[in-house]
Design an enzyme around this catalytic site. Structure first.
Site, PDB file in Angstrom:
ATOM      1  N   HIS A   1       0.833  -0.893   0.046  1.00 49.95           N
ATOM      2  CA  HIS A   1       0.050   0.153  -0.004  1.00 49.95           C
ATOM      3  C   HIS A   1       1.084   1.591   0.041  1.00 49.95           C
ATOM      4  O   HIS A   1       0.789   1.785  -0.931  1.00 49.95           O
ATOM      5  CB  HIS A   1      -1.080  -0.445   1.119  1.00 49.95           C
ATOM      6  CG  HIS A   1      -1.710   0.674   0.982  1.00 49.95           C
ATOM      7  ND1 HIS A   1      -2.781   1.033   1.117  1.00 49.95           N
ATOM      8  CD2 HIS A   1      -2.207   2.053   1.957  1.00 49.95           C
ATOM      9  CE1 HIS A   1      -3.937   2.098   0.741  1.00 49.95           C
ATOM     10  NE2 HIS A   1      -2.993   3.036   1.517  1.00 49.95           N
TER      11      HIS A   1
ATOM     12  N   GLU B   1     -40.025  -5.513 -14.498  1.00 58.23           N
ATOM     13  CA  GLU B   1     -39.008  -3.887 -14.763  1.00 58.23           C
ATOM     14  C   GLU B   1     -39.908  -3.246 -13.676  1.00 58.23           C
ATOM     15  O   GLU B   1     -38.910  -2.650 -13.387  1.00 58.23           O
ATOM     16  CB  GLU B   1     -39.214  -3.626 -16.352  1.00 58.23           C
ATOM     17  CG  GLU B   1     -39.187  -5.028 -17.290  1.00 58.23           C
ATOM     18  CD  GLU B   1     -39.430  -4.307 -18.383  1.00 58.23           C
ATOM     19  OE1 GLU B   1     -38.864  -4.156 -19.273  1.00 58.23           O
ATOM     20  OE2 GLU B   1     -40.945  -4.916 -18.814  1.00 58.23           O
TER      21      GLU B   1
END
Ligand SMILES: Cc1cc2nc3c(=O)[nH]c(=O)nc-3n(C[C@H](O)[C@H](O)[C@H](O)COP(=O)(O)OP(=O)(O)OC[C@H]3O[C@@H](n4cnc5c(N)ncnc54)[C@H](O)[C@@H]3O)c2cc1C
Ligand code: FES
Length: 1274
Positions: free
Chosen positions: A297, A1207
């Site tokens: 990191h 939907e």
């Protein structure tokens, strides 16, 4: 590339263990999660952690145990309790990412047998959620009790003893793996590591391998060093001054260490640790946190890496070592900027990191704001620290670092120095803001865009820090420093969501007939037919089909230009790549190259970036990609049209204007008290199905026959296109679809193009072709939901009655027509949503541009047109000063009406849904509570909105509703059902089996579904438009009724007999036990010349109420509660239907609040993966999520009186959009900003923040560049 080969564990899995899925390849989706277990010989401990297998280098796993979903449980052995619960609680839909979910939970339970809800949500951090995994999180208000098998101790994980032995032996032995061009070395001790580093200074150290550049940069690394076995790099020690953490410790370990240490130490010492912990809670997902190392990191220094600014302000120190000795360097801004004299030398490594204790008069804070609260890298982050002269608020030292403003983390060093000696007060803050904005430069063309927003965050974070310090000073010295004002208190505190809770209420008790036989499953919440197989990873998707003899792999070369002539295609270098067999171009298509509208292989000209130009076929997928990299295409650029505005200017449209009109628009405006005009932009949406497009084409070797296994919603279309392309009869092309890993409309038209590309290659080479798109390719090539631009002029009376509306919607169709004509028709037909507008004119156009061709997407235009309408309704409310819900109520359809295109509409259930939603959500009392909250909180605001919905189901053409089924009964009594519908995760087959079970009167266990195929059901319509189960259900019903009728004489003769007896008897009597069923379709007709007709078979009604809270300083929002009432009528399977409503709603929340597709000014799409494009995750599920199906409702024209609701729920996601709008309105009102305002969609953190105008946004806007810059994005 070679790097890819080395790193992809999933490539190894492709051989047999297909339960581990490949969804993105960059650690962003979690579909590939496995559990890694290692044995630590010194502590004799076994460690388990979840990991993204797509990032795991194979060599790094030597002597580790890898558990894939296959090792957890299966239907062949025993299903694991996690798998069982996920399936039985309806926690999967398409099932593609379900094994990854199982593995995340499994790894959690290995480490924490009784995890808290917080740990469970953290384990699922950032997991995508169009599916209904929320169910397992939500403590069910379900009326159904599930029975689970007792836990079986034989399913407990056993660490292989030989690996323990290996781990012990290996301690002493260097591991070397030699590939053809790459060597992997894993040393055992620090001395050896340093020697290796001296020998190979350029060799990367691989720890977590989450810094993706290695995977992407294509640079060849001859040597990799794997230092994770070296104890010095894992040291954890507590010194007098702070903590020393080994560089190879993972971020998850760092978090656990800090969580342990913080409560044990005095508070004043742990300020840096707590700031780090705050970042670690939301940084990435658990898999990445488990892999990524602290050293990696720090060294990789991504500009948005969250720990570095905090470590730097905390004066952390890096202990370095090389063959020449050891030394220590500060982790400061100069290190982060990579200055040579402050950086590691090539032969050095970080051994450990010293993180000091904070001092009494230190104040340390950490900030990060990402596009999604979890598993998303920051847009801007910061570490801030101030040290005061003891007992005072005089600044002695100060340090501020920001990430996300450029390629590196930067320090506001000069600003901080100028502030030393100053008192901590408002004048100091004011000056600090000005100094910081002056020092941290951010060009208006800065990559990543969002420039104003990012600059606002710089000062908003600073303001938060200022307040946090004031608060801290008051707590330390209450006599000296006053309490923080109530107004400012509201700026503090973490902005986290609670663990989501859900409730689903449906018909079982009310609607299912009490005398319905228990065997009859219709109306009951039956588990998804593949639910268990989803959870065990046994469900087979297209790319899971085992290798076929002689198969080749295909990779495509796509256009890098938005609009250009193809001058030359040079294949010579590509053909030299080992393993490459051929390159296929438009010249190789024997028949039709796609359609008149859309070519499969570009010929002569390219019309968007991402268009397929040619394909490379090779013996392996990696070689095919290597061939693609060697292809050379020369273009001659032509002028592109990219935006809707451009298209309007150039009159660039597909088809004619679509228009409907009712009443007299001019008269309507005359009778209005007021008229407002405005515009709104709604961004597009990427389908982000977890299974990317995939096709396997296998020539049968005789009569030009070909099998096409394809992930599609429309197998008949694939068959037709392939037949045309190969110039053979359709009867020779056999398409098969077992199931699809999510589609959402995106697999209606495009798979036919991919199938043609593969089939032409198969035809040319005579060998089977496998073609699976990478995530970035899929996102680049396939288009998505149409971006929308709408203009409105609306007249209304002072009491809120809308008298007239003149509406002009435009959609960006992209470069080919695809389904865009239908989409603009639906936009026009559905614009009225739930409102009776007496005088209404809608004129819509589909714009032709040089963006990738947009296509069908769940809701088909309605999510855009509905939001548009609700936006101007909201504006009318603001203008009249009346509450939004009143304007909606006044103008809503009531009782029987006609739509603007003269279709009859009975709105009784619309009003019922609205009223019930009002009641269930306790709208008025919560609205009052929201207002009260807003009075108390200046920097946080709540908002609430209730939205009604009329959704028209199906297509506006009768032939698109026809359906067929084929049902066989075998002599043992078992039943095979097949029909034209395709399983997309919506549970269609589950419902079909329920129907067959009822009609034939046999238990569900007798009925099976195998696959959708053009062999069994020809000419099937596309599975879309919410009517798949409706129409195929009628066909299955018809086939079963025919069979039952044939059996009736036999049953009547032997009523006490068993099903098997009747079937045997039928066979003996030569009664056919196979029948086709057919449904002609709902009658519809729409006449676009008159703008009138019966456009849709029926309507679904619904209403949703959502409440949100926003952070005015960052633009973040959280979804507090949603109540949905949906008129699903008699649901064939309420568990499946509610899953559809929940999933669609969450997808709508994504559309309207976070998903943002970005293009470069040259038309190149930037957002090509889960790293840049954020879809909703578990953290975006409303904390309280309640779904109610309207009771006692019937739909006489559909099977069993059901309604298609696949939907509809998506649009209801906009209740969150309008709740945010409500909160923003409260902010603006309080700040004295009166009058109407517009909010475009998606209402992202950036838009919310900038709409909450205040001093800080003002400071940033003053710094305008007069528009003299080239923007980063369109
Ligand atoms: C999906 C995803 C999401 C992410 N989200 C976030 C996020 O939200 N916030 C955030 O801050 N970060 C995020 N990251 C980035 C992550 O924090 C870093 O990639 C990670 O910490 C790097 O550690 P690693 O062990 O994987 O490094 P590796 O990839 O193994 O190595 C990276 C580099 O560091 C060098 N290196 C490693 N160890 C040493 C050492 N001891 N001495 C010298 N050189 C060394 C290597 O040579 C290599 O060049 C994300 C990454 C991914 C893939
Ligand atoms: S495939 Fe590995 S995280 Fe997406």
């Amino acid at each position: 590339t070679e790097n890819q080969q080395l790193f992809s564990l999933t490539a190894a899995f492709a051989v047999r263990l297909s339960g581990t899925k490949y969804g993105c390849g960059i650690g962003g989706c979690g579909a590939c999660t496995v559990m890694i277990s290692t044995y630590e010989p010194t502590s004799k401990k076994i460690m388990h952690y979840p990991a993204n297998s797509c990032l795991l280098p194979i060599c790094s796993l030597h002597s580790s145990a890898v558990t894939t979903v296959e090792g957890v449980g299966s239907t062949k052995t025993r299903v694991h309790p996690i798998q069982e619960r996920l399936a039985k609680c309806h926690g999967s839909q398409c099932g593609f990412c379900t094994p990854g979910m199982v593995m995340s939970m499994y790894a959690l339970l290995r480490n924490h047998p009784e995890p808290s809800m917080e740990q469970i949500t953290a384990a699922l951090d950032g997991r995508f959620t169009f599916t209904i995994v929320s169910r397992i999180l939500q403590n069910g208000g379900n009326q159904v009790c599930y029975e689970f098998q007792p836990v079986d101790p034989t399913q407990e994980f056993i660490f292989p003893p030989e690996l323990m032995r290996m781990a012990q032996e290996q301690q002493k032995r260097t591991l070397v793996f030699r590939g053809e061009r790459t060597t992997w070395i894993s040393p055992t001790n620090l001395r050896e590591l340093l020697e290796l580093k001296a020998m190979y200074p350029k060799a990367p150290l691989i720890v977590g391998n989450t810094r993706l550049e290695m995977k992407r940069d294509g640079v060849h690394h001859p040597v990799f060093i794997h230092p994770t076995r070296i104890p010095d790099l894992h040291v954890v020690s507590n010194t007098n001054n702070g903590l020393v953490i080994g560089a190879a410790c993972s971020l998850a370990q760092l978090r656990d260490i800090l969580m342990k240490v913080v409560p044990e130490l005095p508070e004043e010492k742990t300020k840096i640790f707590r700031a780090l912990l705050q970042q670690l809670k939301t940084l990435a997902g658990e898999q990445i946190r488990s892999l990524a190392s602290l050293g990696g990191h720090i060294v990789s220094r991504g500009s948005t890496w969250d720990l570095n600014p905090v470590l730097a302000v905390g004066n952390s120190v890096l202990s370095l070592a090389s063959k020449d000795g050891t030394r220590q360097i500060p982790l400061n801004d100069q290190f982060l900027a990579g200055y040579e004299n402050a950086d590691l030398k090539p032969k050095e490594i970080i051994v450990s990191v010293f993180i000091p204790y904070s001092k009494k008069d230190d104040f340390v804070s950490a900030f990060r704001q990402a596009e999604r609260r979890r598993n998303a890298v920051s847009v801007v982050n910061s570490g801030m620290r101030v040290l005061f002269k003891p007992n005072t608020d005089i600044i002695m030292d100060m340090n501020i670092l920001y990430g996300g403003t450029g390629p590196i983390t930067v320090s506001a060093r000069k600003s901080c120095q100028r502030l030393i000696g100053r008192q901590w007060n408002e004048q100091m803050l004011d000056e600090a803001c000005k100094l910081v904005l002056g020092e941290i430069s951010l060009s208006p063309s800065a990559p990543g865009g969002k420039v104003e927003y990012r600059r606002t965050l710089l000062v908003s974070f600073l303001f938060k820090f200022y307040l946090e310090v004031l608060y801290g000073l008051n707590k330390m010295y209450p006599a000296k420093f006053p309490d923080l004002s109530k107004k400012n208190l509201s700026a503090l505190g973490a902005f986290h969501s609670e663990v989501p809770q859900g409730m689903q209420t449906y018909q079982v008790s009310e609607d299912v007939d009490p005398v319905q036989p228990p065997q009859d499953p219709v109306g009951r919440p039956i588990m998804h037919q593949s639910g268990v197989k989803h959870a065990t990873g046994e469900a087979v998707y297209c790319n899971d089909i085992r290798a076929v003899d002689e198969e080749l792999f295909l990779a495509v070369v796509t256009s890098s230009r938005a609009h250009a002539k193809i001058v030359t295609i040079d294949v010579s270098e590509a053909l030299k790549v080992p393993g490459v067999v051929d390159v296929v171009t438009a010249e190789d298509v024997p028949g039709k190259n796609g359609t008149d509208d859309e070519q499969a292989y570009a010929k002569d000209e390219v019309i968007c970036v991402g268009q397929i130009v040619c394909a490379v076929v090779a013996e392996s997928a990696v070689q095919a990609k290597q061939g693609v990299e060697k292809m050379k295409i020369e273009y001659e650029d032509l002028e592109p049209i990219l935006t809707i505005e451009d298209a309007i200017k150039h009159n660039s449209y597909f088809g004619k204007e679509k228009k409907i009109e009712q009443g007299n628009i001019e008269e309507g405006f005359k009778s209005a008290d007021e008229i407002i005009e405005g515009e709104i932009h709604i961004g597009g949406q990427e389908h982000f199905y977890l299974e990317t497009n995939s096709v396997l084409v296998v020539p049968r070797g005789e009569d030009n026959e070909m099998d096409v296994h394809v992930s599609t919603q429309d197998a008949a279309r694939v068959q037709e296109f392939v037949a045309l392309a190969l110039d053979v009869q359709s009867s020779k092309i056999m398409c098969h679809t077992k199931r699809v890993g999510g589609a959402f409309g995106g697999k209606i038209t495009k798979p036919a193009i991919f199938a043609v590309v593969a089939a032409v290659a198969a035809n040319k080479t005579g060998r089977p072709i496998r073609f699976t798109l990478e995530r970035d390719e899929d996102m680049l090539i396939t288009g998505g939901r149409h971006p929308f631009f709408g203009k409105y002029k609306v007249g209304f009376t002072n009491d809120g009655r809308i008298t007239a509306a003149d509406i002009e919607p435009y959609i960006n169709a992209g470069c080919t027509l695809d389904d865009s004509e239908m989409v603009i028709e639906y936009v026009v037909l559905k614009t009225d949503n739930a409102y009776k507008i007496p005088n209404l004119r809608i004129r819509g156009r589909a714009c032709k541009t040089n963006l990738p061709s947009n296509t069908a997407f769940r809701g088909f235009g309605f999510p855009q047109s509905g939001l548009f309408t609700e936006s101007w309704i909201t504006t009318v409310a603001t203008q009249t000063g009346l509450p939004q819900e009143k304007i909606r109520e006044i103008n809503m359809y009531k009782e029987v009406n006609l739509t603007p295109f003269k279709e009859e509409l009975d709105a009784t259930n619309l009003v019922k849904c609205w009223k019930e939603c009002m009641e269930k959500s306790e709208y008025y009392s919560r609205k009052t509570a929201v207002e009260e909250f807003n009075k108390q909180n200046y920097w946080k605001k709540k908002g609430i909105a209730i939205i009604p919905m009329k959704f028209s189901v199906g297509f506006n053409a009768t032939q698109y509703h026809q359906a067929a089924a084929l049902v066989h009964i075998y002599t043992d009594g078992s039943v095979l059902v097949t029909h034209g519908g395709i399983e997309l995760g919506q549970g269609i087959h589950t419902k079909m089996l329920q129907i067959a079970s009822r009609e034939l009167k046999v238990p569900l266990s007798y009925v099976h579904f195998c696959e959708t195929s053009t062999i069994t059901v020809p000419n099937a319509i596309v599975t879309a438009g919410s009517i798949g189960s409706d129409v195929n259900g009628k066909a299955v019903q018809n086939a079963c009724q025919i069979l039952r009728k044939r059996l009736e004489p036999i049953i009547n003769k032997n009523p006490e007999g068993k099903w098997e007896d009747w079937i045997t008897e039928a066979y003996d009597q030569s009664v056919s036990l196979s029948a086709t069923g057919y449904f002609r379709g709902y009658m519809v007709n729409m006449n676009w010349d008159t703008g009138e007709g019966q456009a849709f078979p029926y309507f679904v009604f619904g209403a949703a109420c959502s409440e949100v809270e926003i952070d005015c300083l960052t633009g973040d929002h959280k979804n507090i509660r949603t109540d949905i009432v949906m008129d699903a009528c008699f649901s064939i399977n309420p568990a499946v239907d509610i899953g559809q409503i929940e999933g669609a709603f969450v997808q709508g929340v994504g559309l309207y609040t976070m998903e943002e597709i970005k293009f470069s000014p040259e038309g190149e799409q930037y957002t090509l993966g889960p790293d840049t494009y954020k879809i909703p995750a578990v953290c975006d599920i409303p904390e309280q999520f309640r779904v109610y199906l309207l009771p006692n409702s019937r739909n006489p024209i559909a099977i069993y009186s059901a309604k298609g609701i696949g939907e509809a729920g998506l649009f209801l996601g906009c209740s969150v959009f309008f709740a945010i709008w409500d909160a923003v309105a409260a902010v603006r009102k309080e700040r004295g900003l009166t009058g109407t305002f517009t909010l475009n969609s998606p209402l992202t953190i950036e838009r919310i923040r900038m709409a909450c105008a205040d001093n800080f946004t003002e400071m940033v806007r003053l710094d305008d560049h007069n528009g003299l810059f080239w923007p980063w994005n369109l």
